[in-house]
Design an enzyme around this catalytic site. Structure first.
Site, PDB file in Angstrom:
ATOM      1  N   LYS A  26      -1.185 -23.110 -39.720  1.00 50.54           N
ATOM      2  CA  LYS A  26      -2.597 -23.232 -39.328  1.00 50.54           C
ATOM      3  C   LYS A  26      -3.482 -23.505 -40.554  1.00 50.54           C
ATOM      4  CE  LYS A  26      -2.612 -19.064 -37.547  1.00 50.54           C
ATOM      5  NZ  LYS A  26      -1.207 -18.624 -37.786  1.00 50.54           N
ATOM      6  N   ARG A  99      -7.343 -14.352 -31.292  1.00 50.57           N
ATOM      7  CA  ARG A  99      -5.962 -13.872 -31.357  1.00 50.57           C
ATOM      8  C   ARG A  99      -5.618 -12.975 -30.186  1.00 50.57           C
ATOM      9  NH1 ARG A  99      -5.127 -14.296 -37.162  1.00 50.57           N
ATOM     10  NH2 ARG A  99      -2.990 -13.760 -37.622  1.00 50.57           N
ATOM     11  N   ARG A 141       5.470 -18.447 -49.506  1.00 45.34           N
ATOM     12  CA  ARG A 141       4.088 -18.950 -49.637  1.00 45.34           C
ATOM     13  C   ARG A 141       3.431 -18.441 -50.920  1.00 45.34           C
ATOM     14  NH1 ARG A 141       0.134 -18.042 -44.826  1.00 45.34           N
ATOM     15  NH2 ARG A 141       0.978 -15.951 -44.967  1.00 45.34           N
ATOM     16  N   ARG A 174       0.453 -13.271 -50.980  1.00 43.33           N
ATOM     17  CA  ARG A 174      -0.323 -12.348 -50.140  1.00 43.33           C
ATOM     18  C   ARG A 174       0.423 -11.036 -49.951  1.00 43.33           C
ATOM     19  NH1 ARG A 174      -2.490 -15.725 -45.044  1.00 43.33           N
ATOM     20  NH2 ARG A 174      -1.707 -13.880 -43.979  1.00 43.33           N
ATOM     21  N   ARG A 185       3.773  -8.231 -38.142  1.00 43.38           N
ATOM     22  CA  ARG A 185       2.836  -9.302 -37.751  1.00 43.38           C
ATOM     23  C   ARG A 185       3.417 -10.100 -36.587  1.00 43.38           C
ATOM     24  NH1 ARG A 185       2.253 -12.239 -43.250  1.00 43.38           N
ATOM     25  NH2 ARG A 185       0.981 -13.749 -42.110  1.00 43.38           N
TER      26      ARG A 185
HETATM   27  P1  AP5 Z   1       0.238 -21.544 -43.583  1.00 40.29           P
HETATM   28  O1  AP5 Z   1      -0.480 -22.817 -43.360  1.00 40.29           O
HETATM   29  O2  AP5 Z   1      -0.303 -20.596 -44.628  1.00 40.29           O
HETATM   30  O3  AP5 Z   1       0.481 -20.791 -42.181  1.00 40.29           O
HETATM   31  P2  AP5 Z   1      -0.538 -20.004 -41.240  1.00 40.29           P
HETATM   32  O4  AP5 Z   1      -0.197 -20.362 -39.848  1.00 40.29           O
HETATM   33  O5  AP5 Z   1      -1.949 -20.211 -41.698  1.00 40.29           O
HETATM   34  O6  AP5 Z   1      -0.028 -18.544 -41.544  1.00 40.29           O
HETATM   35  P3  AP5 Z   1      -0.821 -17.205 -41.849  1.00 40.29           P
HETATM   36  O7  AP5 Z   1       0.203 -16.235 -42.374  1.00 40.29           O
HETATM   37  O8  AP5 Z   1      -2.024 -17.425 -42.730  1.00 40.29           O
HETATM   38  O9  AP5 Z   1      -1.277 -16.802 -40.457  1.00 40.29           O
HETATM   39  P4  AP5 Z   1      -1.686 -15.428 -40.018  1.00 40.29           P
HETATM   40  O10 AP5 Z   1      -2.259 -15.775 -38.712  1.00 40.29           O
HETATM   41  O11 AP5 Z   1      -0.646 -14.384 -39.995  1.00 40.29           O
HETATM   42  O12 AP5 Z   1      -2.653 -14.912 -41.187  1.00 40.29           O
HETATM   43  P5  AP5 Z   1      -4.214 -14.640 -41.254  1.00 40.29           P
HETATM   44  O13 AP5 Z   1      -4.650 -14.789 -42.639  1.00 40.29           O
HETATM   45  O14 AP5 Z   1      -4.909 -15.411 -40.188  1.00 40.29           O
HETATM   46  O15 AP5 Z   1       1.757 -21.899 -43.926  1.00 40.29           O
HETATM   47  C1  AP5 Z   1       2.698 -20.887 -44.229  1.00 40.29           C
HETATM   48  C2  AP5 Z   1       3.685 -21.427 -45.298  1.00 40.29           C
HETATM   49  O16 AP5 Z   1       4.438 -22.492 -44.714  1.00 40.29           O
HETATM   50  C3  AP5 Z   1       2.984 -22.022 -46.529  1.00 40.29           C
HETATM   51  O17 AP5 Z   1       3.713 -21.678 -47.666  1.00 40.29           O
HETATM   52  C4  AP5 Z   1       3.012 -23.541 -46.301  1.00 40.29           C
HETATM   53  O18 AP5 Z   1       3.091 -24.257 -47.516  1.00 40.29           O
HETATM   54  C5  AP5 Z   1       4.287 -23.703 -45.471  1.00 40.29           C
HETATM   55  N1  AP5 Z   1       4.198 -24.803 -44.504  1.00 40.29           N
HETATM   56  C6  AP5 Z   1       3.136 -25.111 -43.701  1.00 40.29           C
HETATM   57  N2  AP5 Z   1       3.419 -26.172 -42.917  1.00 40.29           N
HETATM   58  C7  AP5 Z   1       4.698 -26.527 -43.219  1.00 40.29           C
HETATM   59  C8  AP5 Z   1       5.578 -27.559 -42.729  1.00 40.29           C
HETATM   60  N3  AP5 Z   1       5.190 -28.416 -41.766  1.00 40.29           N
HETATM   61  N4  AP5 Z   1       6.822 -27.635 -43.262  1.00 40.29           N
HETATM   62  C9  AP5 Z   1       7.211 -26.761 -44.233  1.00 40.29           C
HETATM   63  N5  AP5 Z   1       6.435 -25.785 -44.734  1.00 40.29           N
HETATM   64  C10 AP5 Z   1       5.183 -25.654 -44.230  1.00 40.29           C
HETATM   65  O19 AP5 Z   1      -4.317 -13.112 -40.795  1.00 40.29           O
HETATM   66  C11 AP5 Z   1      -3.869 -12.079 -41.644  1.00 40.29           C
HETATM   67  C12 AP5 Z   1      -4.203 -10.731 -40.999  1.00 40.29           C
HETATM   68  O20 AP5 Z   1      -5.634 -10.606 -40.811  1.00 40.29           O
HETATM   69  C13 AP5 Z   1      -3.622 -10.505 -39.593  1.00 40.29           C
HETATM   70  O21 AP5 Z   1      -2.294 -10.018 -39.661  1.00 40.29           O
HETATM   71  C14 AP5 Z   1      -4.605  -9.452 -39.025  1.00 40.29           C
HETATM   72  O22 AP5 Z   1      -4.348  -8.187 -39.546  1.00 40.29           O
HETATM   73  C15 AP5 Z   1      -5.933  -9.918 -39.595  1.00 40.29           C
HETATM   74  N6  AP5 Z   1      -6.633 -10.863 -38.683  1.00 40.29           N
HETATM   75  C16 AP5 Z   1      -6.969 -12.155 -38.966  1.00 40.29           C
HETATM   76  N7  AP5 Z   1      -7.600 -12.724 -37.929  1.00 40.29           N
HETATM   77  C17 AP5 Z   1      -7.668 -11.762 -36.952  1.00 40.29           C
HETATM   78  C18 AP5 Z   1      -8.185 -11.757 -35.638  1.00 40.29           C
HETATM   79  N8  AP5 Z   1      -8.761 -12.838 -35.101  1.00 40.29           N
HETATM   80  N9  AP5 Z   1      -8.074 -10.622 -34.921  1.00 40.29           N
HETATM   81  C19 AP5 Z   1      -7.508  -9.518 -35.437  1.00 40.29           C
HETATM   82  N10 AP5 Z   1      -6.988  -9.461 -36.691  1.00 40.29           N
HETATM   83  C20 AP5 Z   1      -7.062 -10.578 -37.440  1.00 40.29           C
END
Ligand code: AP5
Length: 234
Positions: A26, A99, A141, A174, A185
């Site tokens: 994402k 989410r 990552r 992270r 997660r």
């Molecule tokens: P990346 O693009 O970073 O993936 P992502 O889907 O953004 O993953 P996240 O871990 O950031 O998602 P998340 O939803 O768990 O975290 P968030 O910060 O929102 O890619 C991942 C890796 O893969 C990278 O190294 C990249 O280079 C590689 N990659 C990407 N595409 C690729 C491809 N096509 N091929 C190969 N490699 C590839 O949330 C963190 C925490 O915050 C949550 O756990 C929760 O506690 C809290 N939180 C956030 N939002 C909410 C909400 N709305 N409600 C409640 N809690 C929330």
């Protein structure tokens, strides 16, 4: 006389919601949409991490470090003022929000009340990736603390190990990309976020895209989905 081909920039993209399991790509795709369309990326995870030194940020970190979701009321209260900033008028990308079903219902009501839904409602892009790939993606990552660019030790390494290609800053990992937290997660995702997929599929311009392809191919498919849903598209 109406113009046969409106310039893409003249038409609003409206709200874009990126859905997908942690590690689906994402954030990676959001950065490419920002560069192409010039609309802001609003990542709830990034907003929470940026608040780390505040009392509220410390409260949020307790949930994040356990791999749990932050309570809905807190997330929506933090997001509402951000969505009303002037840079959101032509559209914005939600990365990591909604989410849960209650978050989605809050968002749809908020957008309607503020006349921000666009002609066709939000565009939802759901990135799918098999679970086998996810540990490698998350454990590998690395992120630039200065510009936010995302790398991966296995699939997208920086040119110089450990350093950002754009500004030379030392890349960081992270705290929630620890194997035990990754597991929690994924459990939170299955229990709270998966039911949201069907909920939004029925209420939006919805595209499911295979996220395990190379990054550039995924981006191509995402842009195609956005163009086919944007205001004014046939
Ligand atoms: P990346 O693009 O970073 O993936 P992502 O889907 O953004 O993953 P996240 O871990 O950031 O998602 P998340 O939803 O768990 O975290 P968030 O910060 O929102 O890619 C991942 C890796 O893969 C990278 O190294 C990249 O280079 C590689 N990659 C990407 N595409 C690729 C491809 N096509 N091929 C190969 N490699 C590839 O949330 C963190 C925490 O915050 C949550 O756990 C929760 O506690 C809290 N939180 C956030 N939002 C909410 C909400 N709305 N409600 C409640 N809690 C929330």
């Amino acid at each position: 006389m109406s113009e046969p081909f409106a310039a893409p920039a003249a038409r609003s993209l409206g709200p874009v919601i990126l859905l997908g399991v942690p590690g689906a790509g994402k954030g990676t795709q959001a950065q490419r949409i920002v560069a192409h369309y010039g609309i802001p990326q609003i990542s709830t995870g990034d907003i929470f991490r940026a608040a780390a030194d505040t009392p509220q940020g410390r409260e949020l970190a307790q949930y994040m470090e356990r791999g749990e979701l932050v309570p809905d009321r807190l997330v929506c209260a933090i997001l509402a003022p951000r969505l009303q900033q002037p840079d959101c008028r032509q559209g914005f990308i939600l990365d990591g929000f909604p989410r849960t079903v209650p978050q989605a219902d809050w968002l749809l009501t908020f957008l309607a009340e503020h006349r921000m839904s666009g002609a066709r409602g939000p565009i939802v892009v759901y990135l799918t990736v098999g679970y086998n790939d996810l540990y490698r993606r998350l454990a590998g990552r690395r992120t630039c603390p200065k510009c936010g660019r995302i790398y991966n030790d296995f699939s997208q390494p920086p040119q110089r190990p450990g350093l950002c290609d754009l500004d030379g800053a030392e890349l960081v990992q992270r705290r929630d990309d620890d194997p035990a937290v990754i597991r929690e997660r994924l459990i939170s995702y299955e229990e709270r976020t998966l039911p949201l997929i069907e909920h939004l599929r029925r209420r939006s311009c919805f595209h499911q895209i295979y996220g395990a392809d190379p990054v550039a191919r995924v981006t191509e498919n995402v842009f195609w989905a956005l163009e086919s849903c944007r205001d004014g598209a046939a």
